[in-house]
Design an enzyme around this catalytic site. Sequence first.
Site, PDB file in Angstrom:
ATOM      1  N   HIS A   1      -6.748 -19.063  -3.944  1.00  0.00           N
ATOM      2  CA  HIS A   1      -6.863 -20.358  -5.211  1.00  0.00           C
ATOM      3  C   HIS A   1      -5.740 -20.516  -5.923  1.00  0.00           C
ATOM      4  CE1 HIS A   1      -9.427 -20.860  -1.557  1.00  0.00           C
ATOM      5  NE2 HIS A   1     -10.401 -20.965  -2.289  1.00  0.00           N
TER       6      HIS A   1
ATOM      7  N   CYS B   1     -16.319 -19.484  -4.768  1.00  0.00           N
ATOM      8  CA  CYS B   1     -15.141 -19.254  -5.279  1.00  0.00           C
ATOM      9  C   CYS B   1     -13.975 -19.740  -6.068  1.00  0.00           C
ATOM     10  CB  CYS B   1     -14.202 -18.923  -3.891  1.00  0.00           C
ATOM     11  SG  CYS B   1     -13.949 -19.998  -2.914  1.00  0.00           S
TER      12      CYS B   1
END
Length: 390
Positions: A298, A185
């Site tokens: 994130h 990710c």
Amino acid sequence: MQATTAAHRYHPFSPFSSPSFSISLPFVKPSTIRLRNPAAAAVRMSLREDGPSVAVVGVTGAVGQEFLSVLSDRDFPYRNIRLLASRRSAGKQLTFEDRKYTVEELRPESFDGIDIALFSAGGSISKEFGPVAVERGSIVVDNSSAFRMDPEVPLVIPEVNSEAMAHIKIKGRSGKGALIANPNCSTIICLMAATPLHRHAKVVRMVVSTYQAASGAGAAAMEELVQQTREVLDGKEPTCKIFKQQYAFNLFSHNAAVLSNGYNEEEMKLVKETRKIWNDKNVKVSATCIRVPVMRAHAESVNLQFEKPLSEDTARRILEGATGLVVVDDRDSNRFPTPLDVSSKDDVAVGRIRQDLSQDGNLGLDLFVCGDQIRKGAALNAIQIAEKLL
């Protein structure tokens, strides 16, 4: 689309919220998925006789649930869909696009007749069942780290290097299965912003600091962050099962194992995967990965050094024109990307675009990037890969 900071906000304790779905149990073992607008099912064209047969492996996990959300949101065409999980979850009932399904236990025969298998059940399951699925003719899009660095397996971000999977076709057209790996990710979110600039001026060195949400450790970690927050506010000792230290109101080095070189496995994924995706063994990458008490999405600080000069104005224009990116860079209002702004969103947001003052001659830039780890960092990227197969 300069500074398009969406006003819609998601509650920080609703990690699975999405534009089209609500989930009855928001953190672990969800039992049903329903369209918020049932009338929309009448106009959906995703269930089609000419579509591929699809399997979702690990369907009861956070990313597995997001697979279903993205499949529906993007009207991904499918002839039939098989929902697979561990023996513990087998027998659960799910409602997807107004149809009831029973979760099946993952077995080798689960892949008979399956064209595309979306895996998000952990590396050990991928290593065991990925090759089995390929042998039975399925194209596996795997979200784990099991095959990422295998030189025979394409590691793909569709906006970045879709050509790496150009030779792979659905079974009916090529007659055999294949593996395609979804990058980590953090790598996806970083390279969505860095690649358009790399194409223009060639990145020779990249330094990345990540601020990673609980979603990266799965639904149980998200639940524990909520639990810890309540416990700390109530003056109680926090429950530390997923992480071995307090997460609420704290931050710490990523929980991945630390290697002999002092970098942890998460940091080395960013290093190695960037080189493979860019097909450049010489690009220098250094990363520091940190867990922060954010529920979902994130953030990353990215410092780039280029081979050729690149001004911040040119960089901003390049980023504004890049697919899958939105620029949020309003200096007057001090408005830049945040995890809340990108939660449950497809696009990665980039801002804080500025010349690196430590490098002369416009050879360096700093960026701040935010992206939804469950969505673009996992499920959406995998399904975009699947779309390339159609």
